[in-house]
Scaffold this motif. Structure first.
Motif, mmCIF file in Angstrom:
data_model
loop_
_atom_site.group_PDB
_atom_site.id
_atom_site.type_symbol
_atom_site.label_atom_id
_atom_site.label_comp_id
_atom_site.label_asym_id
_atom_site.label_seq_id
_atom_site.Cartn_x
_atom_site.Cartn_y
_atom_site.Cartn_z
ATOM 1 N N ASP A 122 -71.234 100.330 18.763
ATOM 2 C CA ASP A 122 -70.539 100.293 20.160
ATOM 3 C C ASP A 122 -71.687 99.470 21.102
ATOM 4 O O ASP A 122 -72.553 99.057 20.737
ATOM 5 C CB ASP A 122 -70.497 101.806 20.461
ATOM 6 C CG ASP A 122 -71.911 102.739 20.188
ATOM 7 O OD1 ASP A 122 -72.805 101.955 20.252
ATOM 8 O OD2 ASP A 122 -71.754 103.790 20.302
ATOM 9 N N ARG A 178 -61.057 100.618 20.517
ATOM 10 C CA ARG A 178 -60.207 101.678 20.939
ATOM 11 C C ARG A 178 -59.327 101.850 19.914
ATOM 12 O O ARG A 178 -58.979 102.898 19.520
ATOM 13 C CB ARG A 178 -59.471 101.091 22.506
ATOM 14 C CG ARG A 178 -59.078 102.479 23.306
ATOM 15 C CD ARG A 178 -58.790 101.965 24.560
ATOM 16 N NE ARG A 178 -59.616 101.359 25.687
ATOM 17 C CZ ARG A 178 -60.190 102.376 26.457
ATOM 18 N NH1 ARG A 178 -59.892 103.511 26.524
ATOM 19 N NH2 ARG A 178 -61.059 101.752 27.311
ATOM 20 N N ALA A 222 -67.193 98.449 17.699
ATOM 21 C CA ALA A 222 -66.388 99.656 18.036
ATOM 22 C C ALA A 222 -65.273 99.185 18.820
ATOM 23 O O ALA A 222 -65.442 98.498 19.978
ATOM 24 C CB ALA A 222 -67.070 100.792 18.898
ATOM 25 N N ALA A 269 -64.384 107.452 18.510
ATOM 26 C CA ALA A 269 -64.329 106.273 17.965
ATOM 27 C C ALA A 269 -64.599 106.299 16.769
ATOM 28 O O ALA A 269 -63.621 105.573 15.778
ATOM 29 C CB ALA A 269 -65.429 105.261 18.626
#
Ligand SMILES: [Zn+2]
Length: 219
Positions: free
Chosen positions: A115, A148, A146, A47
């Motif tokens: 995240d 993709r 975070a 990430a």
């Protein structure tokens, strides 16, 4: 590498070509065992790497990007503000990314990728402390969830927005003989004489926390 002598010289080089490394058998001249340090393959998580690539494309040469910067390398606790507790609180903490002025490498913006772990309670407490530290030091901090994938225009907009909030540094001038207080650290300043440069020999008030703080006030 250059500090180690290569006792096997050419033979060692040939062995290495065949993938044979004698280093682990104490092949160095000193006969010391190999220290237990190995290079991590996950310096940046997938990430973080994904975001780094977009960030780099977004800021180009305008900003220098540093990854994983220790808060203790970014911030200091002014002398006189006492106990080491404040220092210890940030001792093992990092910020994911830092944008610096590419000429001076002066830090301008911290960026945290948040995240799923940021939803945990202890993580939220940690985040709150980091927010407060950046706030106290007047360095803007941008938190980005975070994802993709990241879109370059979106990152550009976020970075620009966060940089626009940067408070302008104001340098108050003092005209009295009283010892001024450093506007940044809040500690009494120290009278110094410039030892070099254009103002060599001239007196000025410098911060007691120099070199961490380079605040100067004219005498
Ligand atoms: Zn200062």
């Amino acid at each position: 590498m250059s500090e180690d002598s290569e006792p096997l010289g050419c033979l060692g080089f040939i062995l290495k070509l065949f993938g044979i490394d004698l280093g682990q058998w104490g092949g160095s001249a000193s006969g010391m065992a190999r220290l237990p340090y190995r290079l991590r393959d996950d310096f940046l998580s997938p990430a973080e790497l994904s975001f780094y690539r977009v960030l780099q494309a977004a800021v180009g040469d305008e900003w220098a990007i540093c990854c994983k910067v220790r808060l203790a390398d970014l911030f200091f606790v002014p002398r006189g503000d006492g106990d080491t507790a404040h220092r210890n609180r940030i001792d093992r903490k990092h910020v994911d990314f830092l944008l610096c002025d590419p000429r001076t490498m002066q830090p301008r913006l911290g960026i945290e990728l948040d995240d799923a772990s940021h939803n945990r309670v202890e993580r939220q407490e940690r985040d709150k402390l980091v927010d407060d530290v950046f706030d106290a030091a007047e360095l803007p901090l941008l938190r980005i969830p975070a994802a993709r994938t990241y879109q370059k225009p979106q990152v550009i907009a976020l970075v620009k927005g966060a940089l626009a909030d940067t408070p302008r540094e104001s340098l108050p001038e003092t005209t009295t003989d009283a010892v001024p207080v450093c506007p940044k650290c809040g500690v009494p300043m120290v009278r110094r004489t410039a030892s070099k440069g254009r103002n060599q020999g001239a007196e000025f008030w410098g911060c007691a926390n120099y070199p961490h703080c380079r605040q100067v006030v004219q005498v």
